[in-house]
Design a protein around this motif. Structure first.
Motif, PDB file in Angstrom:
ATOM      1  N   ILE A 103       0.881  -1.166   0.000  1.00 26.42           N
ATOM      2  CA  ILE A 103       0.000   0.000   0.000  1.00 26.42           C
ATOM      3  C   ILE A 103       0.919   1.216   0.000  1.00 26.42           C
ATOM      4  CG2 ILE A 103      -1.805   1.260   1.196  1.00 26.42           C
ATOM      5  CD1 ILE A 103      -2.736  -1.463   0.180  1.00 26.42           C
ATOM      6  N   GLY A 104       0.998   1.892  -1.160  1.00 26.94           N
ATOM      7  CA  GLY A 104       2.004   2.941  -1.286  1.00 26.94           C
ATOM      8  C   GLY A 104       3.384   2.321  -1.105  1.00 26.94           C
TER       9      GLY A 104
ATOM     10  N   ASN B 280      -4.069   0.114  -4.095  1.00 29.48           N
ATOM     11  CA  ASN B 280      -4.253   0.663  -2.752  1.00 29.48           C
ATOM     12  C   ASN B 280      -5.641   0.356  -2.204  1.00 29.48           C
ATOM     13  OD1 ASN B 280      -1.659   1.760  -2.702  1.00 29.48           O
ATOM     14  ND2 ASN B 280      -2.337   3.667  -3.659  1.00 29.48           N
TER      15      ASN B 280
ATOM     16  N   PRO C 153      -2.335   5.553   0.909  1.00 31.77           N
ATOM     17  CA  PRO C 153      -0.981   5.053   0.619  1.00 31.77           C
ATOM     18  C   PRO C 153       0.095   5.676   1.491  1.00 31.77           C
ATOM     19  CG  PRO C 153      -1.721   6.556  -1.109  1.00 31.77           C
ATOM     20  CD  PRO C 153      -2.913   6.295  -0.223  1.00 31.77           C
TER      21      PRO C 153
ATOM     22  N   PRO D 239      -1.359   3.713   6.205  1.00 30.37           N
ATOM     23  CA  PRO D 239      -2.260   2.560   6.114  1.00 30.37           C
ATOM     24  C   PRO D 239      -3.274   2.463   7.246  1.00 30.37           C
ATOM     25  CG  PRO D 239       0.027   1.900   5.756  1.00 30.37           C
ATOM     26  CD  PRO D 239       0.065   3.303   6.270  1.00 30.37           C
TER      27      PRO D 239
END
Length: 649
Positions: free
Chosen positions: A442-443, A490, A509, A512
């Protein structure tokens, strides 16, 4: 097959005509030492005239054999240096494809020694006779002479340490067929060595038709399941390139390499025939743990009598490689299947299994030796729930993550060190669900997502820090969260049955711990235990109960909105794999079904009955081979696309 410079410059192009005559007499001469003499009469697929933009050269006729052993060849090719770079050692099994009259074959036989073997493959019986005559003169008897065909070298699967092609590959009229068979013939870690005259060098005095550039080689060979591992560039006229089987896309865990049910590998059939090719079957014990594959090694976790067993099997031959077991006393509350439920995971050369009674263990992939074992039920005082423990381990870095469900000392989710089995961190007091964790990016953050009995937990897999805790479960006590979360960029998608439904979450991102719900509800997809798959903005999965009345339907849902695009007729649900634009389903009734992955409507691409009893275990797809099991047997089905050659290509 092998041709060299002088002969190419003087002989007319009559090769295919003469070769056909030469091969046709193979069965008339009583050459008992030649394997696969029946190859002379085999019907061949149409030959290619070109491949990937390259015109294919014709095969050299056996009348040119004396040129292969000319005195100048050593100097022109620096044969001693080339041979030294083959890396042949005593005891090896080596193959010379396009052996001719044995310029390199005979020294290969001497190099492997009495305990080694050389497969000499050619498509002309006269070449094999010439080689045999030279070998007898030198008292060499460790050569196996094989009459191959244009499309098949007739090598045993998983047999060769090294396959060598010196100035032969560019003449293959069936390159895809030949590379497929040679790939299967390589042992794990084995190498195919390609030697070709350099197209890039105008000073190499060879016709362009018999040269190949590195760029062209790299265009063709990796596309057929090989990876370049080494190059040697110090020969006078030739490239020397070393390839191994590309096992970058095996099926090392439940739901495949990325734990999302997506297959990436050799192309598969466009449609499923009513009687697909079954490579092999084998009887197995109890359990719902799916098979996994790394290279030629297939791992199966099952129960026989009072032992949980991990078997390592050769994917290509169905022969056992090793077996490890431990005693088990698990008893199912409902008097049903007593075997393990959790599919094993392979990472870093180790096999991680988690049994129904709570035994977590780490085994060596090559030998089956046990590195460590943890009785999680005893250590964390866990409940076996409705159907025993059923969490497939996920390995992230040095950590093995499990949804243990220990309610004491925050042992709901536990990370073990993959090398020692020692606890690294513990998090939450959630009871275990029947879903397995997944980890995604995520990111710039790696985030673990665990669907527990209470809901979705987002956790830092390195530290155990909880990012967020989303309550998501049915109001029914007799219910489970069983499908694995899907990480889609994401976003994270979750789904449950028991009148719970599904949801799409957008994760920040940069942080979280922050998320928003894109949509949720009970009108799109209610997945009981089969994890849906995603393609081009659409989800494909089963909605409904598999266990209660089998009122499951295959459904397509738009990811961004949760809109139902179509719903199929009733299909006995089962595990799903996405391969390109095709869905491969092994239904609960033992039928394999292929369906078009398109939002435009339900289109079946064929079905075939392959298993007999109840089928619920996750499936695997590796190198075009589908692995599926029921409660009694494991089956390997060849779904690899067959090359469709066009002579005008």
């Amino acid at each position: 097959m092998r041709t060299t410079v002088g002969f190419r410059l003087v002989l007319p192009v009559l090769a295919l005509f003469f070769v056909g005559i030469g091969v046709a007499v193979a069965q008339q001469t009583g050459d008992s030492y030649i394997k696969h003499k029946e190859s002379a009469n085999e019907k061949q697929p149409p030959a290619r005239r070109s491949y990937m933009g390259r015109t294919i050269a014709q095969t050299m006729h056996y009348l040119g054999a004396p040129w292969l052993t000319r005195e100048s060849r050593e100097r022109e090719e620096d044969a001693k240096t080339m041979f030294a770079q083959f890396g042949i050692k005593p005891g090896m099994t080596v193959c010379d494809v396009g052996c001719g009259n044995g310029f390199y074959t005979l020294p290969m036989a001497e190099a492997v020694g009495e305990k080694g073997k050389v497969y000499a493959v050619d498509i002309q019986v006269q070449m094999l006779r010439l080689l045999r005559k030279r070998a007898l003169k030198q008292k060499i008897d460790n050569i196996e002479y094989i009459l191959g065909t244009y499309s098949n070298p007739k090598l045993p699967d998983n047999s060769c340490d090294i396959i060598i092609l010196v100035d032969a590959y560019h003449e293959f009229s069936h390159p895809v067929h030949m590379l497929k068979h040679m790939r299967r013939a390589l042992k794990p870690g084995g190498r195919m060595i390609l030697v070709e005259f350099r197209m890039e060098d105008p000073n190499v005095p060879i016709k362009l038709l018999h040269k190949m550039s590195k760029q062209q080689i790299m265009k063709e060979v990796p596309a057929n399941g090989f990876k370049l591992v080494r190059q040697f560039d110090k020969l006078p006229w030739q490239h020397m390139m070393y390839f191994e089987r590309d096992d970058a896309f095996p099926w090392p865990q439940m739901l495949g390499p990325s734990r999302n049910g997506q297959y990436v590998g050799q192309p598969i059939l466009d449609k499923l025939p009513a009687k697909p090719t079954v490579r092999w079957k084998r009887p197995i014990g109890e359990g719902f743990a799916g098979p996994i594959v790394v290279g030629d090694r297939l791992i199966l976790f099952h129960r026989q009598n009072n032992k949980d067993i991990v078997d390592c099997i050769s994917l290509s031959t169905n022969k056992p490689l090793w077996s490890t077991s431990y005693p088990t006393n698990y008893v199912d509350n409902f008097g049903q299947n007593r075997g393990p439920r959790a599919t094993p995971t392979v990472a870093h050369g180790k096999v991680f299994t988690f049994g129904a009674q709570g035994i977590l263990q780490c085994l060596d992939l090559k030998t089956g030796d046990r590195d460590w074992q943890v009785d999680t039920a005893k250590q964390f005082h866990t409940s076996k729930g409705f159907f025993g423990r059923a969490c497939s381990p996920v390995v992230e870095g040095d950590h093995v993550l499990l949804n243990i469900g220990g309610q004491r000392n925050n042992a709901g989710i536990v990370a073990f060190h993959r090398k020692t089995g020692k606890v690294v961190w513990q998090a939450t007091d959630h009871r275990a669900g029947y879903s397995s964790p997944t980890v995604g990016s995520i990111g710039k953050h790696r985030v673990g997502f665990v669907f527990t009995r209470r809901g979705l937990i987002a956790v830092n897999p390195a530290s155990g820090k909880t990012y967020f805790d989303l309550k998501w479960r049915s109001g029914q006590d007799a219910s489970v969260n069983a499908a694995t979360p899907l990480v889609l960029g994401n976003h994270v998608y979750i789904s449950s049955a028991y009148e719970t439904g599904d949801a799409l979450l957008a994760i920040d991102p940069n942080d979280p711990s922050k998320y928003s719900t894109v949509w949720s509800g009970n009108n799109a997809m209610s997945s009981q235990y089969v994890t849906p798959v995603h393609r081009d903005g659409y989800l494909y999965g089963f909605t409904g109960r598999h266990d209660f009345d089998r009122d499951t339907k295959l459904r397509c849902v738009e990811l961004k909105s949760g809109k139902v695009m179509w719903t199929s007729r009733h299909i006995p649900g089962g595990p799903i794999i996405l391969a390109g634009d095709q869905l491969i389903i092994v239904r609960q009734d033992g039928v394999v079904q292929m369906v078009k992955a398109s939002p435009n409507g339900f289109t079946s691409l064929g079905e075939a009955s392959v298993l007999a009893s109840t089928t619920r275990a996750p499936i695997a797809l590796a190198d075009g081979l589908l692995l599926a099991r029921d409660e009694k047997q494991l089956v390997c089905i060849d779904l690899a696309a067959k090359p469709d050659y066009d002579q005008a290509d």
